[in-house]
Design a protein around this motif. Structure first.
Motif, PDB file in Angstrom:
ATOM      1  N   ARG A  17       0.834  -1.206   0.000  1.00  0.00           N
ATOM      2  CA  ARG A  17       0.000   0.000   0.000  1.00  0.00           C
ATOM      3  C   ARG A  17       0.868   1.256   0.000  1.00  0.00           C
ATOM      4  NH1 ARG A  17      -4.661   1.828   4.397  1.00  0.00           N
ATOM      5  NH2 ARG A  17      -5.974   2.916   2.899  1.00  0.00           N
ATOM      6  N   ARG A  18       1.966   1.244   0.775  1.00  0.00           N
ATOM      7  CA  ARG A  18       2.834   2.411   0.842  1.00  0.00           C
ATOM      8  C   ARG A  18       3.579   2.633  -0.477  1.00  0.00           C
ATOM      9  NH1 ARG A  18       4.368   0.430   6.023  1.00  0.00           N
ATOM     10  NH2 ARG A  18       6.385  -0.208   5.177  1.00  0.00           N
ATOM     11  N   ARG A  19       3.991   1.537  -1.115  1.00  0.00           N
ATOM     12  CA  ARG A  19       4.839   1.651  -2.311  1.00  0.00           C
ATOM     13  C   ARG A  19       4.040   1.644  -3.609  1.00  0.00           C
ATOM     14  NH1 ARG A  19       9.431  -2.831  -1.255  1.00  0.00           N
ATOM     15  NH2 ARG A  19       9.937  -2.248  -3.407  1.00  0.00           N
ATOM     16  N   GLY A  20       2.818   1.177  -3.556  1.00  0.00           N
ATOM     17  CA  GLY A  20       2.001   1.085  -4.767  1.00  0.00           C
ATOM     18  C   GLY A  20       2.180  -0.226  -5.476  1.00  0.00           C
ATOM     19  N   SER A  21       3.436  -0.684  -5.600  1.00  0.00           N
ATOM     20  CA  SER A  21       3.721  -1.988  -6.199  1.00  0.00           C
ATOM     21  C   SER A  21       5.066  -2.472  -5.664  1.00  0.00           C
ATOM     22  CB  SER A  21       3.744  -1.911  -7.729  1.00  0.00           C
ATOM     23  OG  SER A  21       4.802  -1.073  -8.168  1.00  0.00           O
ATOM     24  N   ALA A  22       5.309  -3.772  -5.793  1.00  0.00           N
ATOM     25  CA  ALA A  22       6.569  -4.341  -5.298  1.00  0.00           C
ATOM     26  C   ALA A  22       6.783  -5.704  -5.929  1.00  0.00           C
ATOM     27  CB  ALA A  22       6.548  -4.461  -3.776  1.00  0.00           C
ATOM     28  N   PRO A  61      -4.588  -2.433  -5.707  1.00  0.00           N
ATOM     29  CA  PRO A  61      -5.628  -2.344  -6.743  1.00  0.00           C
ATOM     30  C   PRO A  61      -5.980  -0.898  -7.069  1.00  0.00           C
ATOM     31  CG  PRO A  61      -6.198  -3.990  -5.100  1.00  0.00           C
ATOM     32  CD  PRO A  61      -5.010  -3.252  -4.574  1.00  0.00           C
ATOM     33  N   ARG A  62      -5.934  -0.537  -8.346  1.00  0.00           N
ATOM     34  CA  ARG A  62      -6.223   0.839  -8.757  1.00  0.00           C
ATOM     35  C   ARG A  62      -7.665   1.227  -8.483  1.00  0.00           C
ATOM     36  NH1 ARG A  62      -3.164   1.472 -14.612  1.00  0.00           N
ATOM     37  NH2 ARG A  62      -1.039   1.137 -13.833  1.00  0.00           N
ATOM     38  N   ARG A  63      -8.571   0.265  -8.486  1.00  0.00           N
ATOM     39  CA  ARG A  63      -9.985   0.601  -8.308  1.00  0.00           C
ATOM     40  C   ARG A  63     -10.292   1.131  -6.916  1.00  0.00           C
ATOM     41  NH1 ARG A  63      -9.401  -4.805  -8.116  1.00  0.00           N
ATOM     42  NH2 ARG A  63     -10.104  -5.910  -6.250  1.00  0.00           N
ATOM     43  N   ARG A  64      -9.325   1.001  -5.987  1.00  0.00           N
ATOM     44  CA  ARG A  64      -9.581   1.499  -4.639  1.00  0.00           C
ATOM     45  C   ARG A  64      -9.591   3.022  -4.587  1.00  0.00           C
ATOM     46  NH1 ARG A  64      -9.214  -2.376  -0.877  1.00  0.00           N
ATOM     47  NH2 ARG A  64      -8.168  -4.282  -1.447  1.00  0.00           N
ATOM     48  N   ASP A  65      -8.843   3.673  -5.465  1.00  0.00           N
ATOM     49  CA  ASP A  65      -8.616   5.103  -5.321  1.00  0.00           C
ATOM     50  C   ASP A  65      -9.099   5.862  -6.543  1.00  0.00           C
ATOM     51  OD1 ASP A  65      -7.143   4.905  -2.805  1.00  0.00           O
ATOM     52  OD2 ASP A  65      -5.650   3.877  -4.041  1.00  0.00           O
ATOM     53  N   ARG A  66      -9.512   7.066  -6.303  1.00  0.00           N
ATOM     54  CA  ARG A  66      -9.869   7.983  -7.361  1.00  0.00           C
ATOM     55  C   ARG A  66      -8.784   9.037  -7.475  1.00  0.00           C
ATOM     56  NH1 ARG A  66     -16.267   9.340  -6.322  1.00  0.00           N
ATOM     57  NH2 ARG A  66     -17.099   7.342  -7.029  1.00  0.00           N
ATOM     58  N   PRO A  67      -8.688   9.720  -8.634  1.00  0.00           N
ATOM     59  CA  PRO A  67      -7.710  10.801  -8.748  1.00  0.00           C
ATOM     60  C   PRO A  67      -7.882  11.807  -7.618  1.00  0.00           C
ATOM     61  CG  PRO A  67      -8.678  10.290 -10.897  1.00  0.00           C
ATOM     62  CD  PRO A  67      -9.432   9.485  -9.881  1.00  0.00           C
ATOM     63  N   LEU A 129      -6.688  -1.676   8.513  1.00  0.00           N
ATOM     64  CA  LEU A 129      -6.264  -0.511   7.745  1.00  0.00           C
ATOM     65  C   LEU A 129      -5.318  -0.915   6.622  1.00  0.00           C
ATOM     66  CD1 LEU A 129      -5.672   2.068  10.635  1.00  0.00           C
ATOM     67  CD2 LEU A 129      -7.678   1.852   9.152  1.00  0.00           C
ATOM     68  N   ALA A 130      -4.427  -1.860   6.905  1.00  0.00           N
ATOM     69  CA  ALA A 130      -3.514  -2.340   5.872  1.00  0.00           C
ATOM     70  C   ALA A 130      -4.268  -3.027   4.746  1.00  0.00           C
ATOM     71  CB  ALA A 130      -2.495  -3.307   6.486  1.00  0.00           C
ATOM     72  N   ALA A 131      -5.407  -3.630   5.067  1.00  0.00           N
ATOM     73  CA  ALA A 131      -6.234  -4.293   4.063  1.00  0.00           C
ATOM     74  C   ALA A 131      -7.102  -3.310   3.281  1.00  0.00           C
ATOM     75  CB  ALA A 131      -7.120  -5.343   4.728  1.00  0.00           C
ATOM     76  N   GLY A 132      -6.966  -2.020   3.569  1.00  0.00           N
ATOM     77  CA  GLY A 132      -7.671  -1.012   2.801  1.00  0.00           C
ATOM     78  C   GLY A 132      -8.917  -0.457   3.434  1.00  0.00           C
TER      79      GLY A 132
END
Length: 404
Positions: A17-22, A61-67, A129-132
């Motif tokens: 979550r912090r890095r976006g991807s890994a 997952p990108r669908r979690r966030d909006r711009p 929280l880590a799970a979104g």
């Protein structure tokens, strides 16, 4: 001590979550486990929709966030976290109710269980929280009388909106300003005692545990209910314990109740909870005390009371509705936050600082723009009902289903 899989997966989620991807190999190094273990965890987490996996790496997952970092409460895959002390017995219905309210709003409920270990609550909440999770429904794992004071400050520091479930807190404490939804157990006890005294019984005895917030609330409600009915209390509460954990303590409670019945000191009793009540009825029968012939009995919780050999009259807290209303309230707070009305640049819609108000005010901010203020916090109290069955004499003179 070996780390549990759920704790490792929570750490993995937090890293991604912090890095976006890994990359999987990088995650293995940071977590101190083998790549095979990480791949197994990633497979489990992607299967639950918590991560996306592509070519040896994983991403949030990108669908979690909006711009812009915002999102609406009706967005697909909105995550609500629920921390509960148990997923069985009493809290099973609370969880079902929360799920029933979350699903129509497009929200997904993520669950963590602390098994009535309040010291583990903060870690479980961190896992949510880590799970979104963008908001939390929290039923702390408090058990004894001192647990609330010892294990509550962390809730006020949570960075997301919080609604307390089935937990009452004292005025002025760090959690007093949080939203909460709970059952009115004093009213539930009053329903039971009013029913029994209405059948002509003198002040009923209370047989109750002291190992959960519900049990403690039933004990407190007993004295208040007797006062409301104008009835003098008969004798101290008979302390009960689970028969499977403390057979000798349970037998002492049974013998004390038997003695009260045999001596004529009591003809009626309220027993918390259903399981203890069923076992007590069975043991009393072995000792020659029959329900309802010798003792009119009401159980508290109504989880399995109807399944006893003699179906037990029982107080039924509105457990499922507690879950429903709490989830709806949390969704409302998230909507306010997304629209800028709930946050207002402050933490008043969250756990952090939610119970703090200016010293000179009564929950208001001087000279604030009324249109920009969040909706007031809510303490929602729901009333239990009484389900009359055979254990108190088939409800003679009351009809078949008193609700109070």
């Amino acid at each position: 001590m070996r780390e549990r899989a759920v704790q490792r997966q929570d750490r993995l989620l937090s890293l991604v979550r912090r890095r976006g991807s890994a990359r999987v190999t990088d995650l293995a190094d940071q977590l101190g486990v083998s790549p095979v273990t990480v791949r197994r965890d990633v497979e489990a987490l992607t299967g639950r929709g918590l991560l996306d996996r592509v070519h040896g790496s994983v991403s949030w997952p990108r669908r979690r966030d909006r711009p812009g970092g915002g999102r609406g409460p009706d967005a697909e895959d909105l995550v609500l976290g629920l921390l509960a002390p148990s997923a069985t017995y009493y809290f099973a219905d609370v969880i079902r109710g929360a799920h029933e309210a979350a699903a129509p709003a497009g929200a997904r409920l993520v669950l963590r269980i602390c098994d009535y270990r309040p010291a583990e609550d903060p870690a479980r909440a961190a896992g949510l929280l880590a799970a979104g999770a963008e908001g939390l429904l929290v039923a702390p794992g408090w058990r004894g009388p001192g647990d609330q004071a010892a294990y509550s400050d962390w809730i006020a520091e949570l960075p997301v909106p919080v609604v307390l479930l089935e937990r009452s807190v004292p005025p002025g404490g760090p959690l007093a300003g949080l939203d909460r939804v709970c059952s009115d157990h004093t009213h539930g006890v009053l329903l039971a005692l009013r029913h029994l005294t209405g059948q002509g019984h003198a002040a009923p005895l209370l047989v109750a545990r002291a190992d959960s917030p519900t049990a403690l609330a039933v004990r407190e409600g007993y004295a208040a209910a007797l006062r409301a009915l104008g009835v003098r209390g008969p004798r101290p509460v008979i302390g009960s314990v689970p028969a499977d954990r403390d057979p000798e303590g349970f037998e002492r409670a049974v013998q004390e109740l038997r003695s009260a019945v045999s001596s004529g000191a009591a003809t009626a009793a309220l027993v918390h909870n259903d399981v203890d009540a069923i076992r007590m009825v069975q043991r009393l029968a072995e000792l020659g005390v029959r329900v309802p012939r010798d003792l009119a009995l009401v159980a508290y919780d109504d989880e399995v009371a109807a399944l006893a050999d003699t179906p037990l009259t029982a107080v039924a807290p509105p457990k499922r509705e507690v879950g429903r209303q709490a989830a709806r309230l949390l969704l409302e707070r998230l909507r306010e936050r997304a629209e800028g009305a709930g946050g207002g640049g402050t933490d008043r819609g969250m756990g952090g600082g939610a119970g703090v108000v200016p010293a000179a005010g009564a929950g208001s901010v001087p000279d604030a723009d009324p249109a920009a203020e969040p909706a007031p916090r809510r303490h929602v109290t729901l009333l239990p009902t009484l389900r009359v069955r055979a254990s108190c004499g088939a409800g003679a003179g009351t009809g078949g289903g008193a609700t109070g």
